[in-house]
Design a protein around this motif. Sequence first.
Motif, PDB file in Angstrom:
ATOM      1  N   SER A 145       0.854  -1.418  -0.041  1.00 13.75           N
ATOM      2  CA  SER A 145       0.097   0.068   0.047  1.00 13.75           C
ATOM      3  C   SER A 145       0.801   1.221   0.178  1.00 13.75           C
ATOM      4  O   SER A 145       0.480   2.532  -0.027  1.00 13.75           O
ATOM      5  CB  SER A 145      -0.835   0.001   1.162  1.00 13.75           C
ATOM      6  OG  SER A 145      -2.009  -0.797   1.179  1.00 13.75           O
ATOM      7  N   HIS A 146       1.976   1.139   0.193  1.00 11.75           N
ATOM      8  CA  HIS A 146       3.027   2.200   0.157  1.00 11.75           C
ATOM      9  C   HIS A 146       3.210   2.790  -1.209  1.00 11.75           C
ATOM     10  O   HIS A 146       3.790   2.243  -2.078  1.00 11.75           O
ATOM     11  CB  HIS A 146       4.266   1.903   0.790  1.00 11.75           C
ATOM     12  CG  HIS A 146       4.418   1.542   2.302  1.00 11.75           C
ATOM     13  ND1 HIS A 146       3.694   0.574   2.666  1.00 11.75           N
ATOM     14  CD2 HIS A 146       5.021   2.213   3.284  1.00 11.75           C
ATOM     15  CE1 HIS A 146       3.890   0.549   4.073  1.00 11.75           C
ATOM     16  NE2 HIS A 146       4.527   1.445   4.185  1.00 11.75           N
ATOM     17  N   LEU A 147       2.522   3.841  -1.603  1.00  8.82           N
ATOM     18  CA  LEU A 147       2.175   4.295  -3.129  1.00  8.82           C
ATOM     19  C   LEU A 147       3.586   4.574  -3.584  1.00  8.82           C
ATOM     20  O   LEU A 147       4.367   5.091  -2.921  1.00  8.82           O
ATOM     21  CB  LEU A 147       1.295   5.565  -2.969  1.00  8.82           C
ATOM     22  CG  LEU A 147      -0.032   5.243  -2.727  1.00  8.82           C
ATOM     23  CD1 LEU A 147      -0.984   6.453  -2.484  1.00  8.82           C
ATOM     24  CD2 LEU A 147      -0.938   4.143  -3.272  1.00  8.82           C
ATOM     25  N   GLU A 148       3.793   3.904  -4.941  1.00  6.81           N
ATOM     26  CA  GLU A 148       4.707   4.505  -5.761  1.00  6.81           C
ATOM     27  C   GLU A 148       6.168   3.918  -5.491  1.00  6.81           C
ATOM     28  O   GLU A 148       6.898   3.976  -6.372  1.00  6.81           O
ATOM     29  CB  GLU A 148       4.970   6.139  -5.733  1.00  6.81           C
ATOM     30  CG  GLU A 148       3.847   6.898  -6.090  1.00  6.81           C
ATOM     31  CD  GLU A 148       3.237   6.964  -7.503  1.00  6.81           C
ATOM     32  OE1 GLU A 148       3.985   6.761  -8.528  1.00  6.81           O
ATOM     33  OE2 GLU A 148       1.813   6.854  -7.606  1.00  6.81           O
ATOM     34  N   ASP A 180      -3.010  10.877  -8.798  1.00  9.53           N
ATOM     35  CA  ASP A 180      -2.438  12.223  -9.162  1.00  9.53           C
ATOM     36  C   ASP A 180      -1.869  12.631  -7.630  1.00  9.53           C
ATOM     37  O   ASP A 180      -0.885  13.446  -7.807  1.00  9.53           O
ATOM     38  CB  ASP A 180      -3.529  12.973  -9.605  1.00  9.53           C
ATOM     39  CG  ASP A 180      -4.896  12.879  -8.620  1.00  9.53           C
ATOM     40  OD1 ASP A 180      -5.188  11.827  -8.236  1.00  9.53           O
ATOM     41  OD2 ASP A 180      -5.436  13.832  -8.440  1.00  9.53           O
ATOM     42  N   SER A 181      -2.259  12.283  -6.675  1.00 13.32           N
ATOM     43  CA  SER A 181      -1.655  12.947  -5.335  1.00 13.32           C
ATOM     44  C   SER A 181      -0.582  12.332  -5.058  1.00 13.32           C
ATOM     45  O   SER A 181       0.470  12.817  -4.777  1.00 13.32           O
ATOM     46  CB  SER A 181      -2.563  12.555  -4.392  1.00 13.32           C
ATOM     47  OG  SER A 181      -4.058  13.358  -4.407  1.00 13.32           O
ATOM     48  N   ALA A 182      -0.429  10.943  -5.237  1.00  7.10           N
ATOM     49  CA  ALA A 182       0.815  10.360  -5.066  1.00  7.10           C
ATOM     50  C   ALA A 182       1.944  10.540  -6.292  1.00  7.10           C
ATOM     51  O   ALA A 182       3.050  10.661  -5.872  1.00  7.10           O
ATOM     52  CB  ALA A 182       0.558   8.713  -5.305  1.00  7.10           C
ATOM     53  N   PHE A 183       1.610  10.823  -7.383  1.00  8.06           N
ATOM     54  CA  PHE A 183       2.680  10.919  -8.386  1.00  8.06           C
ATOM     55  C   PHE A 183       3.279  12.309  -8.028  1.00  8.06           C
ATOM     56  O   PHE A 183       4.745  12.336  -8.252  1.00  8.06           O
ATOM     57  CB  PHE A 183       1.748  11.356  -9.625  1.00  8.06           C
ATOM     58  CG  PHE A 183       2.847  11.278 -10.937  1.00  8.06           C
ATOM     59  CD1 PHE A 183       3.666  10.351 -11.115  1.00  8.06           C
ATOM     60  CD2 PHE A 183       2.884  12.396 -11.872  1.00  8.06           C
ATOM     61  CE1 PHE A 183       4.560  10.031 -12.045  1.00  8.06           C
ATOM     62  CE2 PHE A 183       3.797  12.404 -13.056  1.00  8.06           C
ATOM     63  CZ  PHE A 183       4.560  11.267 -13.057  1.00  8.06           C
ATOM     64  N   GLY A 184       2.544  13.441  -7.764  1.00  6.30           N
ATOM     65  CA  GLY A 184       3.298  14.777  -7.382  1.00  6.30           C
ATOM     66  C   GLY A 184       4.030  14.797  -6.098  1.00  6.30           C
ATOM     67  O   GLY A 184       4.753  15.487  -5.554  1.00  6.30           O
ATOM     68  N   GLY A 185       3.487  13.690  -4.982  1.00  2.50           N
ATOM     69  CA  GLY A 185       3.529  13.817  -3.516  1.00  2.50           C
ATOM     70  C   GLY A 185       4.775  13.121  -3.081  1.00  2.50           C
ATOM     71  O   GLY A 185       5.621  13.528  -1.967  1.00  2.50           O
ATOM     72  N   LEU A 186       4.869  12.072  -3.608  1.00  2.00           N
ATOM     73  CA  LEU A 186       6.006  11.000  -3.032  1.00  2.00           C
ATOM     74  C   LEU A 186       7.450  10.930  -3.889  1.00  2.00           C
ATOM     75  O   LEU A 186       7.651  11.043  -4.932  1.00  2.00           O
ATOM     76  CB  LEU A 186       5.395   9.727  -3.142  1.00  2.00           C
ATOM     77  CG  LEU A 186       4.341   9.345  -2.133  1.00  2.00           C
ATOM     78  CD1 LEU A 186       3.393   8.226  -2.643  1.00  2.00           C
ATOM     79  CD2 LEU A 186       4.835   8.997  -0.837  1.00  2.00           C
TER      80      LEU A 186
END
Length: 938
Positions: A318-321, A354-360
Amino acid sequence: MYSHSYLFGGNAPFIEELYEQYLADANSVPAEWREYFDKLAQAPGAAERDVPHMPIQESFIQLAKKPASGPRNSTGGEWETMQKQVGVLKLISAYRVLGSRQANLDPLKRMDQATLQELDPHKHGLTDADMAVQFNVGSLVAPQKLPLSDILSRLKQTYCGNIGLEFMHITKSDEKHWVQKRFEGDLSTPRYDAAKKMRILKQITAAETLERYLHTKYVGQKRFSLEGGESTIAALDHLIHNATAVGVQELIIGMAHRGRLNVLVNTLGKQPRDLFAEFEGKAAQQMASGDVKYHMGFSSDIPTASGPMHVSLAFNPSHLEIVNPVVEGSVRARQDRRKDSERKCAVPVLIHGDSAFGGLGVNQGTFNLSQTRGYGTGGTIHIVINNQVGFTTSDTRDMRSTLYCTDVAKMVEAPIFHVNGDDPEAVCYVMQAALDYRMQFNKDVVIDLVCYRKLGHNEGDDPFLTQPMMYKKIAKHQGVRAMYAERLVQEGVLKAEEAEALIQAYRDALDKGEHVEQTALTNYKREHALDWSQYMGTHWAHPTDTSLPRADIQRLTEKFTTLPEGFKLHPTVQKVLAARKAMAAGEQNADWGMAETLAYASLVTNGFGVRLSGEDSGRGTFSHRHAVLHDQNRERWDQGSYVPLRNMSDNQAEFLVIDSILNEEAVLAYEYGYACSAPDQLVIWEAQFGDFANGAQVAIDQFISSGETKWGRLCGLTTILPHGYDGQGPEHSSARLERWLQLCAEHNMQIVMPSEASQMFHMLRRQVLRPYRKPLVIFLSKRLLRFKDSMSPIEDFTNGSFRPVIGDAVVQDPKKVKRVLLCAGQVYYDLAAGRKEKGLEDDIAIVRIEQLYPFPTEQVAAELARFPQAKEVMWVQEEPRNQGAWYQIRHRLEGLLIGKQFLSFAGRPSSASPAVGYMSKHVAQLKAFVEEAMTIAK
């Protein structure tokens, strides 16, 4: 000169191209033009020379406003015409740069679009009266001259329709022109035949129907629905069936949980009945721990018109990206296995939120790897399922500091294709463009699929709590399938009842647990498939001969100490190579650098590839390895290096040592992915200092330690963590042994802390030669790299193997021993020196436990049995009491005590910090615990 009308009109494209050549290389244009452009650049207000592809006309018009002294020859009419022509060219450039901001991208139309003056013809000196006037289009892909109204129409259709483009940040002209030509030539408009349109409708029907079926059949169960982004399924189908036509044989997909079940069933062909069994808890429990259904991986072979396509969906947490670099590593290994130097046969596809792409931050690290020599995979196709909300956060003032969630991709100058998810034809169109761009330029490309999330973050979540306005709009939205079906009915492609029949056919198939049509091949044997069966069910102590004949050692050493003619070494490296020759001859003991090099040389000459990466790995952080040699007389920055281990023999396996980017998380995850797809290679990640490995903690926790028990993924990745208390402070002492040992269970990893150079040699060879694939974690002493007592005679390489436990060879009469010290790593030499200083060789035995997990119970017990009179067994470590191995192995040691023996501890006192920063305190602590270990109560 500035006012000559020949600079514009029909000559504008010629001038523009000439100026672009000048920007790239001033010497590539004739002298008179070079002089002219030089003057342009020097004029006040002119465009900067170092920014290629800025609108040339900007410079012309600025210069024209400040003409040189002297008479002007042009008439007023010519001057006005020139200004308007420049305005047209500036308008075209403005649409290329800013058109995406006016594109119709949001299916919900939540935000009011701000009017951009730059896209208004009036801003560029053009009026309504000019709409019928013919202007030269410059580099616009169109007839050479068009009325302004037609030019404007083409620009709006190309850049402000359901597709928005960002590509003007690309500095390479050929790449930028490719995007221009592709989309301007087509007016960003797909032109599909009826058969293709029907296929798209079937795909989005399958996507929507599966979600709604699951929603009613398994009420309230989490599945992280794709609803709102169904066009993703059509895009993946298009990619699979068109990629084979350009030579792609494998697609490796990494994605998070959103839409994963839909991709598993509708893209990879997982049987619906198998998915239903997982929902109902009836699926076979094949793993020790297992994982939730929306984390599971899958692979299949999909038939296409150009041959089968192997598609793999990577397992992920679940840890995105974090799966992204894992996928990249896996793809690189597959490409290497195929000897695919052009990196065309296997392509990574990463699906983001979208949130994960720019956030992580792992995305920044993965992008940074993309164009490097050791990690490039020839470009990745990125798909952002941009549902405009991250869990409960949808306010862009909180989500990011950039305009688009995809702006991070601009760091590698990837083109970004924004597309309205309600237009599945446009989605497939940009997917084709993305595929073609990737195959043409071997670079990353991004599709920003703007859509929405029909339900909450999961199916039990109420999105109206935080997004009432958004979800009122969503409630009224009929959905992409219904909209597209209506469109096709209007176009006469099919009848309304036929569209409804597709839904019913899919539901009927789901009722049977089947697909409407077979989507995957069965019993297909791939040429490059891996066979892991030999590594299944083996034991860590599997007998393996890792010794090397003396003649082989001398032969290999001769090869890796021989240099190209005229190659001038640094004096320090010259001494290292001379010493290695002496070590091979038996004239001096072998150090750790020699042990490592011998292991690598012996492996690559016997067909086992070696891949070693990390910050400064070529030389080694502590200047002990020198796997890459540098000519001190080099004259070019990109020449003058030599890697001896790549020049051992004509038919040797690959040896690749990489000085990685300064990043732990992405690089370690990448190497895990590589090792998972390369069981026949020694794959190593080396931390600069072991302390810094915690920057990759997610990869350690979610993949390395638990990948096998969750997903059945075997992995032979070796991790080297420099570790040791040498007075260098809190961040250069500890690789956090306690944390690694805490993660150990079910024989999932091997934790080793060697104390002799030959142990390193045998351990590295054992990792490949033994049919056992579990992660190996080496806690490597920095101090011992040059510590003579830890160096090994050549006989330790020609005989023996790795010793999980090293007994005491000093004690003469074991029956006299009163205390047995157990330890691991470099602290042994501090204890040995303390014992010698106090003359306690008869009273104290020192046993080294070199492998801390899997714990060598039988070997430790055998050593303890040698000392039947010893009443005390003491664990000694240089780490603080609350760190190191003590609390993780104490129960194992207690289980080995005999009779009235008791267990005690000596080490540094418990500490919130890994180590002290004061050298005096460091020395005092060392002296204190060594003294405690040497003090036997009478």
